[in-house]
Design a protein around this motif. Sequence first.
Motif, short mmCIF file in Angstrom:
data_model
loop_
_atom_site.label_atom_id
_atom_site.label_comp_id
_atom_site.label_asym_id
_atom_site.label_seq_id
_atom_site.Cartn_x
_atom_site.Cartn_y
_atom_site.Cartn_z
N THR A 23 -22.70 43.23 20.28
CA THR A 23 -21.71 42.17 20.13
C THR A 23 -22.38 40.87 19.72
O THR A 23 -23.40 40.48 20.29
CB THR A 23 -20.95 41.96 21.45
OG1 THR A 23 -20.42 43.21 21.89
CG2 THR A 23 -19.82 40.95 21.28
N VAL A 24 -21.80 40.21 18.74
CA VAL A 24 -22.30 38.92 18.27
C VAL A 24 -21.40 37.83 18.85
O VAL A 24 -20.18 37.85 18.66
CB VAL A 24 -22.29 38.85 16.73
CG1 VAL A 24 -22.74 37.47 16.27
CG2 VAL A 24 -23.18 39.93 16.14
N PHE A 25 -21.99 36.87 19.56
CA PHE A 25 -21.23 35.78 20.17
C PHE A 25 -21.40 34.51 19.34
O PHE A 25 -22.51 34.17 18.92
CB PHE A 25 -21.70 35.54 21.60
CG PHE A 25 -21.32 36.66 22.55
CD1 PHE A 25 -20.10 36.64 23.21
CD2 PHE A 25 -22.18 37.72 22.75
CE1 PHE A 25 -19.75 37.68 24.06
CE2 PHE A 25 -21.84 38.76 23.60
CZ PHE A 25 -20.61 38.74 24.25
N VAL A 26 -20.27 33.83 19.12
CA VAL A 26 -20.25 32.63 18.29
C VAL A 26 -19.55 31.51 19.06
O VAL A 26 -18.44 31.70 19.56
CB VAL A 26 -19.50 32.88 16.97
CG1 VAL A 26 -19.51 31.62 16.11
CG2 VAL A 26 -20.11 34.05 16.21
N ALA A 27 -20.21 30.36 19.16
CA ALA A 27 -19.60 29.18 19.78
C ALA A 27 -18.81 28.41 18.73
O ALA A 27 -19.35 28.07 17.67
CB ALA A 27 -20.68 28.29 20.40
N ASP A 28 -17.55 28.14 19.00
CA ASP A 28 -16.68 27.40 18.09
C ASP A 28 -16.33 26.07 18.75
O ASP A 28 -15.50 26.01 19.66
CB ASP A 28 -15.42 28.20 17.78
CG ASP A 28 -14.60 27.59 16.66
OD1 ASP A 28 -14.51 26.35 16.60
OD2 ASP A 28 -14.05 28.35 15.85
N GLY A 29 -16.99 25.00 18.29
CA GLY A 29 -16.78 23.69 18.90
C GLY A 29 -15.42 23.10 18.61
O GLY A 29 -14.94 22.25 19.37
N THR A 30 -14.77 23.54 17.53
CA THR A 30 -13.47 22.97 17.17
C THR A 30 -12.36 23.47 18.08
O THR A 30 -11.55 22.69 18.59
CB THR A 30 -13.13 23.30 15.71
OG1 THR A 30 -14.13 22.74 14.86
CG2 THR A 30 -11.77 22.71 15.33
N VAL A 31 -12.33 24.79 18.31
CA VAL A 31 -11.28 25.33 19.17
C VAL A 31 -11.74 25.47 20.62
O VAL A 31 -10.99 25.93 21.47
CB VAL A 31 -10.76 26.69 18.65
CG1 VAL A 31 -10.18 26.52 17.26
CG2 VAL A 31 -11.86 27.72 18.63
N LYS A 32 -13.00 25.09 20.89
CA LYS A 32 -13.55 25.05 22.25
C LYS A 32 -13.51 26.42 22.92
O LYS A 32 -13.06 26.58 24.06
CB LYS A 32 -12.81 24.01 23.09
CG LYS A 32 -12.76 22.63 22.44
CD LYS A 32 -12.08 21.61 23.35
CE LYS A 32 -11.75 20.31 22.61
NZ LYS A 32 -12.82 19.76 21.81
N ARG A 33 -14.00 27.42 22.19
CA ARG A 33 -14.05 28.78 22.67
C ARG A 33 -15.37 29.42 22.23
O ARG A 33 -16.04 28.93 21.32
CB ARG A 33 -12.90 29.63 22.11
CG ARG A 33 -11.51 29.16 22.48
CD ARG A 33 -11.16 29.47 23.92
NE ARG A 33 -9.74 29.27 24.19
CZ ARG A 33 -9.21 28.08 24.48
NH1 ARG A 33 -9.98 27.00 24.52
NH2 ARG A 33 -7.92 27.96 24.73
N VAL A 34 -15.70 30.52 22.88
CA VAL A 34 -16.78 31.39 22.42
C VAL A 34 -16.15 32.75 22.14
O VAL A 34 -15.45 33.30 23.00
CB VAL A 34 -17.90 31.51 23.46
CG1 VAL A 34 -18.96 32.51 23.00
CG2 VAL A 34 -18.55 30.15 23.71
N PHE A 35 -16.41 33.30 20.96
CA PHE A 35 -15.83 34.57 20.56
C PHE A 35 -16.92 35.62 20.42
O PHE A 35 -18.03 35.33 19.98
CB PHE A 35 -15.08 34.43 19.23
CG PHE A 35 -13.94 33.44 19.28
CD1 PHE A 35 -12.75 33.78 19.91
CD2 PHE A 35 -14.06 32.19 18.71
CE1 PHE A 35 -11.70 32.88 19.97
CE2 PHE A 35 -13.02 31.28 18.76
CZ PHE A 35 -11.84 31.62 19.39
#
Length: 213
Positions: free
Chosen positions: A5-17
């Motif tokens: 699984t690749v985890f990505v931090a998204d600062g705009t929507v304030k989530r980690v996917f």
Amino acid sequence: DEQGTVFVADGTVKRVFGYTPDGRMTIAIGHDGELMNPSGLAIDRANKRLYVADAAKHQILSYSTVDGSSRPPIGRRGSEPGEFNFPTNLAVDARGRLYVTDTLNFRIQVFDLEGRFVKTFGTLGDTPGCLNRPKGVGVDSQGHVYVVDASFNNFQIFDENGQLLLFVGAGGSRPGEFSLPAGLFIDEENRIYVADQGNSRVQVFQFVQGATK
């Protein structure tokens, strides 16, 4: 993680996917108000744990990589041991210890698996061994700690006690030179990957046993 699984931090929507290798989203971490500015991520594969540096909250949050459940956050804003001032980048060593680039306190802090403070090293300065704009951090199989510094355009290598062993790089665009390096990762083969931001590239180095002595 151990499942690929690749985890990505998204600062705009304030989530980690989390995404599968073929691009399917399998997990979303964070709810409204929980994350303010997720930035650096680190995976503890052995303990199935994801760490998230939240620079705006001045905390490190941790989650299960299996179901996204959360654990108590680490730290708060301040300059005392265990406190942070805009933490940005993270790494986990073979023993499960967490390394945090405490950027505007100009230091690296280390925590154990339970989130307890272990030690810190680094101080503001412009000479070798000091930190000015610390960014990426990583740990090799021998316990050496690598810290990218965007001001120095290099990465410095420290022993487990925070003593400088070696620094690599200078400003420029040739191989081995950097322009505003921003991130660092070390794999199981002791290959060091550096995000050379200003040169729009990733450079890869190989740790050679005995090279820091």
